[in-house]
Design a protein around this motif. Structure first.
Motif, PDB file in Angstrom:
ATOM      1  N   LEU A   5       0.827  -1.201   0.000  1.00 54.79           N
ATOM      2  CA  LEU A   5       0.000   0.000   0.000  1.00 54.79           C
ATOM      3  C   LEU A   5       0.862   1.251   0.000  1.00 54.79           C
ATOM      4  O   LEU A   5       1.966   1.269   0.554  1.00 54.79           O
ATOM      5  N   SER A   6       0.351   2.303  -0.606  1.00 60.81           N
ATOM      6  CA  SER A   6       1.030   3.598  -0.564  1.00 60.81           C
ATOM      7  C   SER A   6       0.896   4.193   0.830  1.00 60.81           C
ATOM      8  O   SER A   6       0.104   3.723   1.660  1.00 60.81           O
ATOM      9  N   GLY A   7       1.664   5.271   1.099  1.00 60.49           N
ATOM     10  CA  GLY A   7       1.597   5.909   2.404  1.00 60.49           C
ATOM     11  C   GLY A   7       0.200   6.392   2.749  1.00 60.49           C
ATOM     12  O   GLY A   7      -0.302   6.180   3.851  1.00 60.49           O
ATOM     13  N   GLY A   8      -0.450   7.060   1.786  1.00 55.72           N
ATOM     14  CA  GLY A   8      -1.796   7.554   2.025  1.00 55.72           C
ATOM     15  C   GLY A   8      -2.790   6.438   2.245  1.00 55.72           C
ATOM     16  O   GLY A   8      -3.686   6.534   3.096  1.00 55.72           O
ATOM     17  N   MET A   9      -2.641   5.336   1.499  1.00 56.98           N
ATOM     18  CA  MET A   9      -3.535   4.197   1.653  1.00 56.98           C
ATOM     19  C   MET A   9      -3.326   3.520   3.014  1.00 56.98           C
ATOM     20  O   MET A   9      -4.289   3.102   3.671  1.00 56.98           O
ATOM     21  N   LYS A  10      -2.072   3.444   3.455  1.00 56.55           N
ATOM     22  CA  LYS A  10      -1.801   2.877   4.787  1.00 56.55           C
ATOM     23  C   LYS A  10      -2.486   3.703   5.869  1.00 56.55           C
ATOM     24  O   LYS A  10      -3.099   3.159   6.792  1.00 56.55           O
ATOM     25  N   GLN A  11      -2.339   5.019   5.744  1.00 57.55           N
ATOM     26  CA  GLN A  11      -2.922   5.904   6.761  1.00 57.55           C
ATOM     27  C   GLN A  11      -4.433   5.737   6.818  1.00 57.55           C
ATOM     28  O   GLN A  11      -5.029   5.639   7.902  1.00 57.55           O
ATOM     29  N   ARG A  12      -5.068   5.704   5.677  1.00 57.70           N
ATOM     30  CA  ARG A  12      -6.528   5.556   5.630  1.00 57.70           C
ATOM     31  C   ARG A  12      -6.947   4.171   6.127  1.00 57.70           C
ATOM     32  O   ARG A  12      -7.992   4.025   6.774  1.00 57.70           O
ATOM     33  N   THR A  13      -6.125   3.158   5.865  1.00 55.89           N
ATOM     34  CA  THR A  13      -6.420   1.807   6.352  1.00 55.89           C
ATOM     35  C   THR A  13      -6.348   1.766   7.874  1.00 55.89           C
ATOM     36  O   THR A  13      -7.213   1.166   8.532  1.00 55.89           O
ATOM     37  N   LEU A  44       2.481  13.115   4.631  1.00 60.44           N
ATOM     38  CA  LEU A  44       1.717  12.761   3.440  1.00 60.44           C
ATOM     39  C   LEU A  44       1.771  13.902   2.435  1.00 60.44           C
ATOM     40  O   LEU A  44       1.896  15.067   2.796  1.00 60.44           O
ATOM     41  N   ASP A  45       1.651  13.554   1.159  1.00 63.46           N
ATOM     42  CA  ASP A  45       1.568  14.596   0.145  1.00 63.46           C
ATOM     43  C   ASP A  45       0.192  15.256   0.217  1.00 63.46           C
ATOM     44  O   ASP A  45      -0.715  14.769   0.906  1.00 63.46           O
ATOM     45  N   VAL A  46       0.041  16.372  -0.474  1.00 62.25           N
ATOM     46  CA  VAL A  46      -1.181  17.172  -0.366  1.00 62.25           C
ATOM     47  C   VAL A  46      -2.422  16.378  -0.764  1.00 62.25           C
ATOM     48  O   VAL A  46      -3.467  16.445  -0.092  1.00 62.25           O
ATOM     49  N   THR A  47      -2.325  15.590  -1.817  1.00 55.53           N
ATOM     50  CA  THR A  47      -3.476  14.807  -2.267  1.00 55.53           C
ATOM     51  C   THR A  47      -3.891  13.788  -1.218  1.00 55.53           C
ATOM     52  O   THR A  47      -5.084  13.643  -0.909  1.00 55.53           O
ATOM     53  N   SER A  48      -2.910  13.094  -0.625  1.00 58.39           N
ATOM     54  CA  SER A  48      -3.215  12.107   0.411  1.00 58.39           C
ATOM     55  C   SER A  48      -3.771  12.778   1.662  1.00 58.39           C
ATOM     56  O   SER A  48      -4.663  12.246   2.321  1.00 58.39           O
ATOM     57  N   GLN A  49      -3.252  13.969   1.988  1.00 56.29           N
ATOM     58  CA  GLN A  49      -3.776  14.708   3.124  1.00 56.29           C
ATOM     59  C   GLN A  49      -5.252  15.005   2.943  1.00 56.29           C
ATOM     60  O   GLN A  49      -6.054  14.830   3.870  1.00 56.29           O
ATOM     61  N   LYS A  50      -5.612  15.460   1.757  1.00 59.29           N
ATOM     62  CA  LYS A  50      -7.016  15.786   1.488  1.00 59.29           C
ATOM     63  C   LYS A  50      -7.903  14.561   1.646  1.00 59.29           C
ATOM     64  O   LYS A  50      -9.015  14.645   2.175  1.00 59.29           O
TER      65      LYS A  50
END
Length: 341
Positions: A157-165, A187-193
């Motif tokens: 999983l990507s960093g953003g996907m891990k965080q959301r998981t 996280l990058d801006v897109t993942s933050q949003k």
């Protein structure tokens, strides 16, 4: 009377160093979070934000120790419960915690669904693997996560996907209160949003009753939370609505903190950025009077010798300063006029 999800009364916790020194990182903190509301916690590094988050769960392990005060979740006082009782009946079901660096919280050697099964087993819930999978799939899809994530390892999983998981796993048991500690950091801006959108969705859908949101990114607090408390050296120094705290701070530290950030909203975006000189006090030996006195440009002799209590000025607002509200406002108004000139 509003339904209160979380009430904290005079909570004090400390770290005990290897030299047996007490460090009171949370010092007589009181706050309330109403059902359906979110509370932001602001302050510079070392002010006690993350320690407060850990303390609110009522689950202590060295070097952090409970000293005094109450933590009441939906009318239940969890202060002083045994660690095993807290782990089995409080964590995950009454209150959940998303730690800093949550992306590393998943076990890289097992699939996400196995991780969720372990969480359910730890709480002694009578659910079959099929029940767990069906419930997890529905939750993930509701939160915008594809069901196939359940069959993946965290390294896939990507960093953003891990965080959301991690967030989805944290609310699997429908906790009343969710504590998010720096959920969008690294996280990058897109993942933050996407993370922020997910947290809002949890609130709006009623999957959680209330949320505490901790971040260094202060503009996020204004856009995500209903109310904000500002911490300094283990104490709350200001409390108010998000709008009041960002645009109309009263405590000199809160005023300086809000003046040190870039906020795009009209009324603040044209302000000149300022820095707060000095460093926070050593909490092994905190100062006798106001803890901000050594850094405050409005300091008076009494500030250094008098213990300062929170001034409640009504409407949910309070600040910790010896100067009356009107005098502070007059000082700030004069400074604003001088800046315009």
């Amino acid at each position: 009377m509003a339904n209160v999800s979380l009430e904290v009364n005079e909570l004090t916790t400390k770290y005990v160093t290897r030299f047996r020194e007490d460090v009171y990182a949370v010092d007589h903190v009181s706050l309330k979070v109403e059902a359906g509301k979110s509370l932001g916690i602001a302050g510079e590094s070392g002010c006690g934000k993350s320690t407060l988050a850990l303390s609110l769960m009522g689950y202590y392990f060295p070097p952090l120790y409970y000293t005094s005060g109450e933590i009441i979740i939906n009318g239940r006082n969890i202060s002083g419960l045994k660690p095993d009782d807290v782990r089995k009946s409080i964590l995950g079901t009454e209150i959940a915690y998303i730690p800093q660096a949550a992306m590393n919280a998943l076990n890289p050697t097992i699939k996400v669904i196995r991780f969720i099964e372990d969480v359910v087993q730890a709480h002694g819930l009578d659910l079959t693997k099929k029940d767990i999978y069906d419930r997890a799939r529905q939750l993930f899809e509701t939160l915008g996560l594809p069901a196939e994530v359940l069959q993946k390892y965290s390294v896939e999983l990507s960093g953003g996907m891990k965080q959301r998981t991690v967030i989805a796993v944290s609310v699997f048991l429908s906790p009343k209160v969710l504590i998010a500690d720096e959920p969008s950091s690294a996280l990058d801006v897109t993942s933050q949003k996407m993370v922020i959108k997910m947290l809002r969705q949890l609130m709006e859908s009623g999957m959680i009753n209330s949320m505490l949101f901790i971040t260094h990114e202060l503009p996020l607090l204004y856009n995500v939370t209903d109310d904000i408390v500002v911490m300094y050296a283990g104490q709350i120094v200001e409390r108010g609505s998000a709008k009041e705290t960002v645009f109309d701070s009263l405590h000199p530290y809160a005023k300086g903190l809000m003046g040190s950030i870039i906020v795009p909203e009209k009324g603040l975006r044209d302000h000149k950025l300022t820095a707060i000189p000095g460093v926070p006090p050593n909490l092994k030996k905190p100062p006798l009077g106001c803890r901000f006195a050594e850094r405050c440009k409005y300091v008076r002799p009494e500030c250094r010798v008098t213990s300062v209590a929170l001034r409640d000025i009504g409407g949910g607002r309070a600040y910790r300063c010896v100067l009356p509200e009107q005098e502070l406002r007059e000082i700030y108004a004069r400074e604003a006029d001088a800046h315009v000139r």
